[in-house]
Design a protein around this motif. Structure first.
Motif, PDB file in Angstrom:
ATOM      1  N   ASP A 170       0.823  -1.213   0.000  1.00 36.59           N
ATOM      2  CA  ASP A 170       0.000   0.000   0.000  1.00 36.59           C
ATOM      3  C   ASP A 170       0.856   1.261   0.000  1.00 36.59           C
ATOM      4  O   ASP A 170       0.497   2.272   0.589  1.00 36.59           O
ATOM      5  N   GLU A 225      -2.940   0.683 -14.495  1.00 35.79           N
ATOM      6  CA  GLU A 225      -4.296   0.115 -14.558  1.00 35.79           C
ATOM      7  C   GLU A 225      -4.248  -1.397 -14.715  1.00 35.79           C
ATOM      8  O   GLU A 225      -5.071  -2.122 -14.127  1.00 35.79           O
ATOM      9  N   GLU A 228      -3.360  -2.795 -11.337  1.00 32.92           N
ATOM     10  CA  GLU A 228      -4.494  -2.658 -10.422  1.00 32.92           C
ATOM     11  C   GLU A 228      -5.519  -3.759 -10.665  1.00 32.92           C
ATOM     12  O   GLU A 228      -6.064  -4.336  -9.713  1.00 32.92           O
ATOM     13  N   HIS A 232      -5.913  -6.515  -7.897  1.00 32.20           N
ATOM     14  CA  HIS A 232      -7.148  -6.083  -7.218  1.00 32.20           C
ATOM     15  C   HIS A 232      -6.853  -5.028  -6.162  1.00 32.20           C
ATOM     16  O   HIS A 232      -7.249  -5.139  -4.996  1.00 32.20           O
ATOM     17  N   VAL A 233      -6.114  -4.002  -6.587  1.00 34.69           N
ATOM     18  CA  VAL A 233      -5.787  -2.886  -5.700  1.00 34.69           C
ATOM     19  C   VAL A 233      -6.114  -1.588  -6.412  1.00 34.69           C
ATOM     20  O   VAL A 233      -6.340  -1.559  -7.627  1.00 34.69           O
ATOM     21  N   SER A 234      -6.125  -0.516  -5.660  1.00 39.42           N
ATOM     22  CA  SER A 234      -6.250   0.820  -6.223  1.00 39.42           C
ATOM     23  C   SER A 234      -5.107   1.648  -5.651  1.00 39.42           C
ATOM     24  O   SER A 234      -5.110   1.987  -4.463  1.00 39.42           O
ATOM     25  N   TYR A 235      -4.117   1.922  -6.469  1.00 41.00           N
ATOM     26  CA  TYR A 235      -2.930   2.631  -5.989  1.00 41.00           C
ATOM     27  C   TYR A 235      -3.255   4.069  -5.614  1.00 41.00           C
ATOM     28  O   TYR A 235      -4.073   4.735  -6.253  1.00 41.00           O
ATOM     29  N   ARG A 236      -2.585   4.537  -4.587  1.00 40.53           N
ATOM     30  CA  ARG A 236      -2.514   5.971  -4.339  1.00 40.53           C
ATOM     31  C   ARG A 236      -1.321   6.467  -5.143  1.00 40.53           C
ATOM     32  O   ARG A 236      -0.217   5.965  -4.987  1.00 40.53           O
ATOM     33  N   LYS A 237      -1.513   7.440  -6.009  1.00 36.24           N
ATOM     34  CA  LYS A 237      -0.447   7.807  -6.937  1.00 36.24           C
ATOM     35  C   LYS A 237      -0.418   9.305  -7.199  1.00 36.24           C
ATOM     36  O   LYS A 237      -1.421   9.997  -7.048  1.00 36.24           O
TER      37      LYS A 237
END
Length: 280
Positions: A170, A225, A228, A232-237
């Protein structure tokens, strides 16, 4: 055959490939090489490089100079080191030099005949090395191979290692461009198969420069993408609002593919699936 920098990432894969295809006399040259099949040398040390001429190698594959930091090491490898190699090449040796498609700079499309316009210190030094070779060796003594981004198993660093580590921890992603940076990716096993094909076709090669470019092409945003979706994640970027450097949208390697009938055996999509499996 001598693999300079042969103990590195590409070199270890290439050495195994050559030996499994009947190349019995493959020597690895690096600062720490020793023992049977090892040649301890530093291409920036002129006295050390004299061993190359004494070895009378048919092929010398230069895998050194693939570093961008520290920049002074990159400078020495790609200037002084290349000058030493030129002096050490025997009359019957062929020097195969691995360069980068970054030398083309930014634009819409290029092939081997296109002018170069590097935009980063690393790419500029890669072009400096090429120019030294062109001016220092006859065409029959050299082959310059410009590579796109290389990936594969056990790769310790790079964008894939960064994205995998961040997916598992994370961590916050930071990029020094606006996400439109385009890169073409080639698996290391496909690369060494391609290099083997070039070595076998050496006497038929008409072009002094050959591109080897993977067909998997993504922008940084598309690559994020893809990861992700797989992890199965959503990066903070965070992206810097600047256009990327050395951003060529399309690079042809038609000469290489027609000459060798090369086709990839690996895909980036499958490779990321393997990263996910190993992480679980």
């Amino acid at each position: 055959m001598l693999l300079l920098g042969g103990s590195g990432y590409i070199g270890t894969h290439l050495s195994r490939k050559l030996k499994s295809n009947g190349f019995s006399k493959v020597f690895v040259g690096s600062r720490n090489s020793s023992g049977t099949g090892g040649v301890g040398l530093d291409i920036t040390d002129v006295s050390s490089v004299r061993q190359i001429k004494a070895g009378n190698f048919d092929f010398i594959v230069n895998l050194t100079g693939q570093i961008s930091r520290p920049i002074d090491a990159c400078l020495n490898q790609n200037t002084l080191g290349i000058q030493n190699l030129i002096a050490a090449c025997g009359e019957h040796s062929t020097l195969v030099h691995l360069s980068s498609v970054g030398v083309y700079g930014s634009g819409e499309s290029v092939d081997e005949s296109s002018p170069c316009n590097p935009e980063t210190p690393y790419s500029a030094l890669k072009l400096a090395a090429e120019n030294l070779l062109v001016n220092g060796l006859d065409q029959h003594q050299r082959l310059i191979v410009r590579l796109s981004n290389i990936y594969g198993s056990s790769q310790p660093k790079g964008v894939f290692a960064y994205l995998k580590k961040s997916a598992l921890s994370d961590a916050f992603l930071e990029f020094n461009n606006d996400g439109t940076l385009v890169r073409s990716f080639l698996h290391v096993e496909d690369l060494v198969s391609g290099l083997l094909a070039l070595l076998e076709k050496n006497e038929e090669i008409q072009s002094p420069i050959v591109n080897i470019v993977g067909k998997d092409r993504y922008t940084v945003t598309q690559l994020i993408e893809l990861f992700e979706g797989k992890f199965h994640v959503s990066y903070r970027k965070q992206f810097d609002p600047i256009k990327p450097y050395d951003n060529m949208l399309s690079i042809s390697d038609r000469i290489f593919r027609q000459m060798t009938d090369f086709k990839e055996q690996y895909s980036l999509d499958t490779y990321i699936d393997e990263l996910v499996d190993h992480a679980n």
